[in-house]
Scaffold this active site. Sequence first.
Site, PDB file in Angstrom:
ATOM      1  N   ASN A   1      -3.696 -11.635   7.576  1.00 40.17           N
ATOM      2  CA  ASN A   1      -2.396 -11.635   6.914  1.00 40.17           C
ATOM      3  C   ASN A   1      -1.315 -11.432   7.959  1.00 40.17           C
ATOM      4  OD1 ASN A   1      -0.471 -11.408   4.684  1.00 40.17           O
ATOM      5  ND2 ASN A   1      -0.422  -9.206   5.143  1.00 40.17           N
TER       6      ASN A   1
ATOM      7  N   HIS B   1       2.508  -9.905   8.491  1.00 32.96           N
ATOM      8  CA  HIS B   1       3.381  -8.943   7.803  1.00 32.96           C
ATOM      9  C   HIS B   1       4.645  -8.737   8.642  1.00 32.96           C
ATOM     10  CE1 HIS B   1       4.310  -5.567   5.171  1.00 32.96           C
ATOM     11  NE2 HIS B   1       4.624  -4.872   6.252  1.00 32.96           N
TER      12      HIS B   1
ATOM     13  N   SER C   1       3.435  -8.400  12.482  1.00 36.97           N
ATOM     14  CA  SER C   1       2.035  -8.007  12.714  1.00 36.97           C
ATOM     15  C   SER C   1       1.110  -9.029  12.065  1.00 36.97           C
ATOM     16  CB  SER C   1       1.738  -6.644  12.064  1.00 36.97           C
ATOM     17  OG  SER C   1       2.605  -5.638  12.550  1.00 36.97           O
TER      18      SER C   1
ATOM     19  N   ASP D   1      -1.947  -3.983   3.499  1.00 42.29           N
ATOM     20  CA  ASP D   1      -1.464  -4.069   4.897  1.00 42.29           C
ATOM     21  C   ASP D   1      -2.088  -2.992   5.770  1.00 42.29           C
ATOM     22  OD1 ASP D   1       1.740  -4.759   3.413  1.00 42.29           O
ATOM     23  OD2 ASP D   1       0.195  -6.178   4.080  1.00 42.29           O
TER      24      ASP D   1
END
Length: 194
Positions: free
Chosen positions: A105, A107, A134, A143
């Site tokens: 992912n 972020h 990130s 997260d």
Amino acid sequence: ARVVVLLSGTGSLCAALLDATDDPAYPADVVAVGADRPAAGLEHAARRGIPTFVSALGDHPDRAAWDRALAASIAAFEPDLVVSAGFMKIVGPAVLDAFGGRLINTHPALLPAFPGAHAVRDALAAGATVTGSSVHVVDAGVDTGPVLAQREVPVLPDDDEPRLHERIKAVERELLVETVARLAAPGTRGTSSP
Ligand code: GRF
């Protein structure tokens, strides 16, 4: 490497990844793009003839059924790597069991700072002078998975959320393209790794 991208919004990060895959030397191909709603970002793939799918929470009796359906939709494309690029849902155990460890992912903050859906607003509210982007492995938390790459972005005195978020997204695009290339086994374009 075969990559499935998940998004929920405009898909500018997905578009950057698609542009990168136009380079024959880039070690990954986007084989499908999925969304949790009929997101505008799907158009970046559709325009290139890349398969898209929508797995909407509201189309399923409960979250667990949605999670299973999403896992099946992703699995149909036999990805080596799944990239959440502005996908605004928390995936469940079915997706994590199927793709855990190869689901990443991006972020818009320097995790562990400012997790969650309002990272840019939170960084501004906290008076941060530096924030960033990130890329991390997705785990069962929000997260919270291992960070793979980070890059700082300055916060300017007269920044508002949209302006800061755009500056972060410019860095996110670079970091995501670099990180996917690093994770993809170089030289295996369009094949699922053994
Ligand atoms: C990105 O900043 C991502 O980190 C966040 O939402 C934004 C998605 O932007 N979760 P886009 O849809 O790729 O333009």
